[in-house]
Design an enzyme around this catalytic site. Structure first.
Site, PDB file in Angstrom:
ATOM      1  N   PHE A   8      95.921  56.262  48.206  1.00 58.92           N
ATOM      2  CA  PHE A   8      96.420  56.086  46.841  1.00 58.92           C
ATOM      3  C   PHE A   8      95.753  57.089  45.913  1.00 58.92           C
ATOM      4  CE2 PHE A   8      96.304  53.964  42.622  1.00 58.92           C
ATOM      5  CZ  PHE A   8      97.668  53.916  42.404  1.00 58.92           C
ATOM      6  N   GLY A   9      96.571  57.876  45.235  1.00 58.19           N
ATOM      7  CA  GLY A   9      96.086  58.870  44.279  1.00 58.19           C
ATOM      8  C   GLY A   9      96.420  58.466  42.859  1.00 58.19           C
ATOM      9  N   TYR A  10      95.440  58.540  41.975  1.00 61.13           N
ATOM     10  CA  TYR A  10      95.632  58.130  40.577  1.00 61.13           C
ATOM     11  C   TYR A  10      95.025  59.135  39.601  1.00 61.13           C
ATOM     12  CZ  TYR A  10      90.798  56.715  41.196  1.00 61.13           C
ATOM     13  OH  TYR A  10      89.460  56.727  41.479  1.00 61.13           O
ATOM     14  N   SER A  12      92.737  63.126  40.234  1.00 62.90           N
ATOM     15  CA  SER A  12      92.884  64.494  40.745  1.00 62.90           C
ATOM     16  C   SER A  12      93.666  64.554  42.056  1.00 62.90           C
ATOM     17  CB  SER A  12      91.518  65.159  40.917  1.00 62.90           C
ATOM     18  OG  SER A  12      90.730  64.468  41.863  1.00 62.90           O
ATOM     19  N   GLU A  87      84.987  62.276  47.594  1.00 64.86           N
ATOM     20  CA  GLU A  87      84.950  61.093  46.736  1.00 64.86           C
ATOM     21  C   GLU A  87      83.627  60.336  46.783  1.00 64.86           C
ATOM     22  OE1 GLU A  87      87.350  60.646  44.617  1.00 64.86           O
ATOM     23  OE2 GLU A  87      88.744  62.081  45.483  1.00 64.86           O
TER      24      GLU A  87
END
Length: 177
Positions: A8-10, A12, A87
């Site tokens: 899941f990308g939110y 960068s 991350e």
């Protein structure tokens, strides 16, 4: 059995995935809010002058719209290595596998990076203070403004409304003009 990895990308990850994927679908992660609640001392700031980066902050009733990326099984291991290197540079993010709702009606489990609210890098600042910090911070991956602008622009391109990010982008542009 589906052996694909979903991420899941939110923030960068919307504009700089850094891993190959075979599908990307708009998705909603329930129970979390996207906000500049993590001080960045590596990528977008320094120990002496921390910047701010987005994190998923757990909040009952909240939801965060972003993109779910499906990774082919042959790229699972290298993708996870790259994501963890990027991350988990400090222990401020916690890696979780959480249910996300895809815009096409599917629900998948996706690797998501959420903030540890007990970590020293966690912060809760008003928007004016966030704008002031973002306007001047620079880290190993460049100016904090670039991170904000790229994320806000990509959300707009995707048709995802985030009023706080839109306000921040306008305010930081005003400050830095």
């Amino acid at each position: 059995m589906d052996t694909d990895l979903w991420v899941f990308g939110y923030g960068s990850l919307l504009w700089n995935q850094g891993f190959p994927h075979v599908e990307q679908v708009q998705a909603t992660l329930p129970g979390f809010h996207r906000s500049f609640c993590m001080r960045s001392i590596h990528h977008r700031g320094t120990d002496a002058r921390p910047g701010l980066v987005l994190a998923l902050d757990e909040q009952p009733g909240a939801s965060c719209r972003g993109i779910a990326f499906r990774v082919h099984p042959e790229h699972h291991d290298p993708t996870m290595v790259a994501l963890r290197e990027r991350e988990l540079i400090s222990s401020a993010y916690v890696e979780k596998v959480l249910p996300v709702d895809l815009v096409d009606g599917r629900r998948v489990e996706a690797v998501s990076y959420v903030i540890d609210p007990e970590h020293v890098q966690y912060c809760h600042l008003d928007l004016e203070e966030q704008a002031s910090i973002i306007a001047g911070a620079v880290g190993g991956r460049g100016p904090n403004t670039e991170y904000l602008y790229n994320t806000a622009d990509h959300l707009t391109e995707l048709g995802i409304e985030d009023p706080e990010l839109s306000w921040l982008a306008r305010e930081v542009r005003r400050i830095t003009a």
